[in-house]
Design an enzyme around this catalytic site. Structure first.
Site, PDB file in Angstrom:
ATOM      1  CG  HIS A 121      -1.979  -1.110   1.104  1.00 20.67           C
ATOM      2  ND1 HIS A 121      -2.655  -1.595   2.198  1.00 20.67           N
ATOM      3  CD2 HIS A 121      -2.409  -1.837   0.058  1.00 20.67           C
ATOM      4  CE1 HIS A 121      -3.471  -2.568   1.815  1.00 20.67           C
ATOM      5  NE2 HIS A 121      -3.339  -2.741   0.533  1.00 20.67           N
ATOM      6  CB  CYS A 161       6.450  18.300  -9.597  1.00 14.74           C
ATOM      7  SG  CYS A 161       7.678  17.421 -10.575  1.00 14.74           S
TER       8      CYS A 161
HETATM    9  N1  APR Z   1      -0.962  -7.024  17.837  1.00 10.70           N
HETATM   10  C1  APR Z   1      -1.518  -7.775  16.830  1.00 10.70           C
HETATM   11  N2  APR Z   1      -2.682  -7.418  16.208  1.00 10.70           N
HETATM   12  C2  APR Z   1      -3.302  -6.300  16.637  1.00 10.70           C
HETATM   13  C3  APR Z   1      -2.788  -5.491  17.692  1.00 10.70           C
HETATM   14  C4  APR Z   1      -1.556  -5.907  18.296  1.00 10.70           C
HETATM   15  N3  APR Z   1      -1.007  -5.206  19.273  1.00 10.70           N
HETATM   16  N4  APR Z   1      -3.641  -4.440  17.887  1.00 10.70           N
HETATM   17  C5  APR Z   1      -4.651  -4.585  16.973  1.00 10.70           C
HETATM   18  N5  APR Z   1      -4.448  -5.707  16.244  1.00 10.70           N
HETATM   19  C6  APR Z   1      -5.270  -6.224  15.146  1.00 10.70           C
HETATM   20  C7  APR Z   1      -6.750  -5.889  15.233  1.00 10.70           C
HETATM   21  O1  APR Z   1      -7.465  -6.861  15.972  1.00 10.70           O
HETATM   22  C8  APR Z   1      -7.153  -5.879  13.763  1.00 10.70           C
HETATM   23  O2  APR Z   1      -7.577  -7.180  13.348  1.00 10.70           O
HETATM   24  O3  APR Z   1      -4.808  -5.606  13.981  1.00 10.70           O
HETATM   25  C9  APR Z   1      -5.864  -5.526  13.023  1.00 10.70           C
HETATM   26  C10 APR Z   1      -5.825  -4.133  12.408  1.00 10.70           C
HETATM   27  O4  APR Z   1      -6.778  -4.106  11.381  1.00 10.70           O
HETATM   28  P1  APR Z   1      -7.005  -2.789  10.500  1.00 10.70           P
HETATM   29  O5  APR Z   1      -7.066  -1.629  11.386  1.00 10.70           O
HETATM   30  O6  APR Z   1      -8.159  -3.073   9.609  1.00 10.70           O
HETATM   31  O7  APR Z   1      -5.652  -2.664   9.669  1.00 10.70           O
HETATM   32  P2  APR Z   1      -5.186  -3.463   8.359  1.00 10.70           P
HETATM   33  O8  APR Z   1      -5.703  -4.842   8.348  1.00 10.70           O
HETATM   34  O9  APR Z   1      -3.728  -3.286   8.254  1.00 10.70           O
HETATM   35  O10 APR Z   1      -5.910  -2.598   7.205  1.00 10.70           O
HETATM   36  C11 APR Z   1      -5.675  -2.948   5.876  1.00 10.70           C
HETATM   37  O11 APR Z   1      -6.865  -1.012   5.122  1.00 10.70           O
HETATM   38  O12 APR Z   1      -7.350   1.142   5.601  1.00 10.70           O
HETATM   39  C12 APR Z   1      -6.650   0.345   4.739  1.00 10.70           C
HETATM   40  O13 APR Z   1      -4.693   0.799   3.495  1.00 10.70           O
HETATM   41  C13 APR Z   1      -5.160   0.609   4.794  1.00 10.70           C
HETATM   42  O14 APR Z   1      -3.334  -0.979   4.836  1.00 10.70           O
HETATM   43  C14 APR Z   1      -4.595  -0.681   5.374  1.00 10.70           C
HETATM   44  C15 APR Z   1      -5.642  -1.716   5.005  1.00 10.70           C
END
Ligand code: APR
Length: 263
Positions: A121, A161
Site C-alpha cells: 500500500h 514538482c
Molecule cells: N498485535 C496484533 N494485532 C493487533 C494489535 C496488536 N497489538 N492491535 C490490533 N491488532 C489487530 C486488530 O485486531 C485488527 O484485526 O490488527 C488488526 C488491524 O486491522 P485494520 O485496522 O483493519 O488494519 P489493516 O488490516 O492493516 O488494514 C488494511 O486497510 O485502511 C486500509 O490501506 C489501509 O493498509 C490498510 C488496510
C-alpha cells in the site's frame, strides 16, 4: 510461551525454509501508530476515509489531505519499532528464504532491520509527482517550532514538482487505486512458494492484499495468525495465536530457535 499451540507454532517456524511474514496495522499498534479499524482508536473511526484517502479527495482539497498525511508521517517519525518488528527482523536473519509483505505505510519494519520489505500500500516516505511518478519528489523540511508542526486537521499545501510544477502527492495507495504491480507480483509469488505464512495484525478485509494468506494456504503452506481478535483468516489458519504481536512474536522466535538449537 506456554501451551500446545504456541509450541507447535514455534516448531513449525523453526523447521520452515521459506517463510512469508504478512503484516497489517496491528504490528505497529504497540509503537503508538493507530490502526484503521479498531473501535474508537482506529483512524477510520475518527476520520472519513472518503474525504482523506482517495484521489478524488486530494483533487477536491489537496491541503486537507496533504496535511493529514504529514500529521501521520510526523507521528510515525516519532514512533519506534517494537519487539514485534524486531522479532520479524530476526526471523529474516534466521530463515534466509523469508519475505516480509506489509500493508503498512510506515517505515518501522525497515527501522527494525528488515530488508526489502514489500509495501503493498505504498509508503508515507515516498511522495511523488501527481503528473509523473518518475519525477523525483522530496519533502520540504518542516520549520522548527510547535506552531509549524503538522497536527490533526491542519491544512498544509502540498509541495510542487520541481520538474513540472504539478502537485506532489503522498506515496500511498488510496482506496480505488491499483496496488503497485511489481510489489503485488512479488508478494503473490512469495506466498505461492512459501511453506509457512505468518499473518500478523491485519483484519484481512481489504483486497487484493487480504488474498495473500489465502494464496499461501491454497499452495499448501501452513498459515499461522497472530491477532488478539478473530478475523476472516481464522478458518484459513492452522494455528490462531490470540495475543499482541509485541508479546507473541518475540516468544515465538525465542522458542523456535531454542527448540532447533536443542536438536
Ligand atoms: N498485535 C496484533 N494485532 C493487533 C494489535 C496488536 N497489538 N492491535 C490490533 N491488532 C489487530 C486488530 O485486531 C485488527 O484485526 O490488527 C488488526 C488491524 O486491522 P485494520 O485496522 O483493519 O488494519 P489493516 O488490516 O492493516 O488494514 C488494511 O486497510 O485502511 C486500509 O490501506 C489501509 O493498509 C490498510 C488496510
Amino acid at each position: 510461551m506456554d501451551g500446545v499451540l504456541p509450541r507447535r507454532a514455534a516448531q513449525l517456524l523453526g523447521d520452515a525454509r521459506r517463510v512469508v511474514i504478512f503484516t497489517g496495522a496491528g504490528i505497529s499498534a504497540e509503537s503508538g501508530v493507530p490502526t484503521f479499524r479498531d473501535d474508537l482508536t482506529g483512524l477510520w473511526a475518527r476520520f472519513d476515509a472518503q474525504r482523506l484517502a482517495t484521489a478524488e479527495a486530494f483533487h477536491a482539497d489537496p491541503d486537507l489531505v496533504w496535511g493529514w498525511y504529514e500529521w501521520r508521517r510526523t507521528r510515525v517519525s516519532r514512533a519506534e519499532p517494537n519487539p514485534g518488528h524486531l522479532a520479524i527482523a530476526t526471523i529474516q536473519t534466521r530463515v534466509p528464504g523469508s519475505t516480509v509483505v506489509t500493508q503498512n505505510v510506515d517505515d518501522l519494519h525497515e527501522r527494525a532491520g528488515t530488508r526489502a520489505a514489500i509495501h503493498l500500500h505504498g509508503s508515507l516516505f515516498a511522495p511523488r509527482c501527481i503528473a509523473a511518478a518518475a519525477h523525483p519528489a522530496t519533502f520540504e523540511d518542516t520549520p522548527d517550532g510547535e506552531a509549524a508542526q503538522p497536527h490533526e486537521g491542519r491544512r498544509i499545501p502540498p509541495p510542487r514538482c520541481a520538474s513540472c510544477s504539478a502537485l506532489i502527492r503522498p506515496g500511498v495507495v488510496w482506496f480505488g487505486e491499483a496496488l503497485p504491480e511489481a510489489a503485488l507480483t512479488a508478494a503473490v509469488e512469495a506466498a505461492a512458494a512459501c511453506d509457512l505464512l505468518l499473518t500478523v495484525g491485519t483484519s484481512a478485509v481489504v483486497y487484493p492484499a487480504a488474498e495473500i494468506p489465502r494464496i499461501a494456504a491454497r499452495s499448501g503452506a501452513t498459515v499461522i495468525q497472530i491477532n488478539p481478535q478473530p478475523t476472516p483468516l481464522d478458518q484459513v489458519s492452522a494455528i490462531n495465536l490470540r495475543g499482541n504481536a509485541a508479546q507473541v512474536l518475540p516468544a515465538l522466535v525465542a522458542d523456535a530457535w531454542e527448540q532447533t538449537d536443542e536438536r
